[in-house]
Design an enzyme around this catalytic site. Structure first.
Site, mmCIF file in Angstrom:
data_model
loop_
_atom_site.group_PDB
_atom_site.id
_atom_site.type_symbol
_atom_site.label_atom_id
_atom_site.label_comp_id
_atom_site.label_asym_id
_atom_site.label_seq_id
_atom_site.Cartn_x
_atom_site.Cartn_y
_atom_site.Cartn_z
ATOM 1 N N GLY A 68 0.794 -1.216 0.000
ATOM 2 C CA GLY A 68 0.000 0.000 0.000
ATOM 3 C C GLY A 68 0.823 1.260 0.000
ATOM 4 O O GLY A 68 0.484 2.244 -0.679
ATOM 5 N N CYS B 299 2.503 1.215 11.841
ATOM 6 C CA CYS B 299 3.656 1.782 11.152
ATOM 7 C C CYS B 299 4.405 2.784 12.008
ATOM 8 O O CYS B 299 5.537 3.142 11.711
ATOM 9 C CB CYS B 299 3.204 2.472 9.855
ATOM 10 S SG CYS B 299 2.206 1.429 8.796
#
Length: 490
Positions: free
Chosen positions: A181, A436
């Site tokens: 992504g 993340c």
């Protein structure tokens, strides 16, 4: 438990040699609030000190770790009679604790692993795993070659493209396979950036709660003279459409707004955003990494020029994604070197990963209505249980949201200590926000954009459920949160 002794790095070896028995040597970083606050009541440490050591002689390591509820103390070295006998993993920035502390936490009676961090990643489904293995065995040829094995591999890629096109109702356009992504986000933004340079349009618009794959990339464009308008969001995490339309200028080349937020689950009015962009002749990129496979998406009705997706969010393999582009929009390559992916991404394609991604997406599309209903019921059960915990704040939009994503803050609780207890004592896998940014010491930029004070943003926990979870999982999580928050507050 003996008193702590504050010593300096210059003399700590001399002190160690003079103290018999077992010693635990701790390292504290001055810019780590968890370490500093944990010891301020025990020793006097200058606020501006770069680092210091503290020595404590104890009988039991467990007593040392838990008697004073020092969840944030990272052991670095263990000495006995002046000789170092072992060294631990040290400070872990995820939890503010040492990894080896987990062994000192007494597990609950019904301890078992419950995975509820599906917004971070999902486990590979059985069908996706089978597709991966089958493709690795049968379609191992290079899809750019002309012989039969290569043609079979290319056929697997074409099949995967057709699954994505069908699932997302893409009538015209292309599917470019990527490494995930973030790469898809980067390629979409870079393509618009290159087009902006050609047309001398150096203005882009985004929102304050985008994934950092978008925000950091856009920020890098400022070096080339681009202006980036960052739209705020309301307390639910939604942008204002009027503010968006007002922000569009003659030199605006791109609007980048995500479909659903990865931390709070809020869904944006994507169809309306696309209509505004089309009316003003502006490119529209939508990061749909969290949404694809979980909510219906019809690209034939949304005016989206670039859409990003990632396989591991819907039970496909990691390291595989796609950038879906509409017809006649500019596409620039991030990776140069060959003519693969319509000359938009060089490098031999990950055939088995792509084929497994298609299998996972097809499975999700087939059962989407059923899974959405079941997951929403689990979310409602979770929300009802959490309501019983005092001093709690729910974050995000209670209605326009992904099924299964719940973000909640607990007053007077340190989020990292809560996450550590949930993991070590109960075996529960949840997160404090985006996976993340787990190692970041700053509170979530998403929660701060909602208007939450730093203390509440720092105490947030994200629980993300999917079709693999059960009502028993939810009840276990609720009970663990009740016990853990009461313990930490007490």
């Amino acid at each position: 438990m003996n008193d702590f002794l504050k010593i300096t790095p210059e003399n700590h070896e001399n002190v160690i040699r003079q103290i018999p028995g077992k010693l635990y040597i701790l390292y504290f970083s001055a810019d780590c609030v968890f370490c500093r606050e944990a010891v301020l009541e025990l020793i006097t440490m200058p606020e501006n000190s770069l680092f210091t050591y503290a020595v404590c002689r104890v009988d039991e390591e467990k007593d040392f770790r838990m008697k004073e509820n020092l969840l944030s103390l990272p052991t670095v070295r263990v000495y006995e009679d002046g000789v170092k006998i072992r060294e631990t993993n040290g400070y872990n920035s995820t939890y503010g604790v040492s990894y080896d502390m987990r062994g000192s936490i007494e597990k609950c009676e019904n301890y078992h692993t419950v995975y509820a961090d599906n917004a971070a990643t999902t486990k590979l489904s059985k069908k996706a795993l089978k597709a991966f293995v089958d493709a690795a065995k049968e379609n191992y040829g290079n899809p750019s070659t002309n012989y039969e094995l290569g043609a079979k591999a290319k056929g697997a890629l074409n099949y995967a493209r057709s699954v994505i096109r069908e699932t997302l109702h893409l009538k015209k356009g292309s599917v470019i396979f990527t490494g995930g992504g973030s790469e898809a986000d980067n390629q979409a933004l870079y393509s618009a950036y290159r087009e902006g340079l050609k047309q001398n349009k150096k203005h882009m618009i985004t929102s304050a709660i985008e994934h950092h794959a978008v925000l950091h990339t856009l920020e890098s464009f400022r070096e080339s003279g681009f202006e980036i308008t960052v739209l705020g969001v309301d307390a639910k995490g939604r942008i204002d459409l009027k503010e968006l339309e007002t922000a569009i200028r003659p030199d605006t080349i791109l609007v980048s707004i995500m479909y659903a937020n990865n931390e709070i689950g809020t869904i944006q009015p994507v169809k309306e955003i696309g209509a505004i962009c089309k009316e003003h002749g502006v490119l529209f990129h939508c990061d749909a990494v969290q949404a694809v496979g979980h909510v219906p998406i019809d690209l034939s009705k949304m005016n989206i020029d670039y859409l990003s997706l990632a396989a591991h969010k819907f039970n496909g393999p990691k390291g595989v994604g796609a950038l879906v582009v509409s017809d006649d929009v500019p596409v620039s390559s991030l990776i140069l070197g060959g003519g693969q992916e319509f000359s938009h991404r060089a490098g031999t394609e990950n055939v088995q990963g792509i084929y497994a991604m298609a299998a996972a997406l097809k499975e999700h599309a087939k059962h989407m209505k059923r899974d959405m209903k079941n997951t929403r019921e689990l979310m409602d059960r979770l929300l009802a249980g959490l309501q019983e915990i005092p001093d709690i704040v729910f974050n995000g939009d209670p209605e326009n949201r992904l099924p299964g994503t719940v973000n909640v803050s607990f007053k007077n609780v340190r989020g990292r200590e809560l996450l550590f207890l949930l993991d070590a004592k109960y075996g529960i896998c949840v997160s404090g926000g985006s996976a993340c940014n787990t190692n970041s010491k700053s509170p979530s930029h998403v929660l701060l954009a909602l208007g939450l004070p730093e203390e509440l943003a720092d105490s947030a926990v994200r629980v993300s459920l999917n079709q693999d979870n059960t009502p028993e999982d939810v009840d276990y999580i609720v009970n663990a949160l009740k016990e853990s928050t009461a313990y930490l507050r007490g």
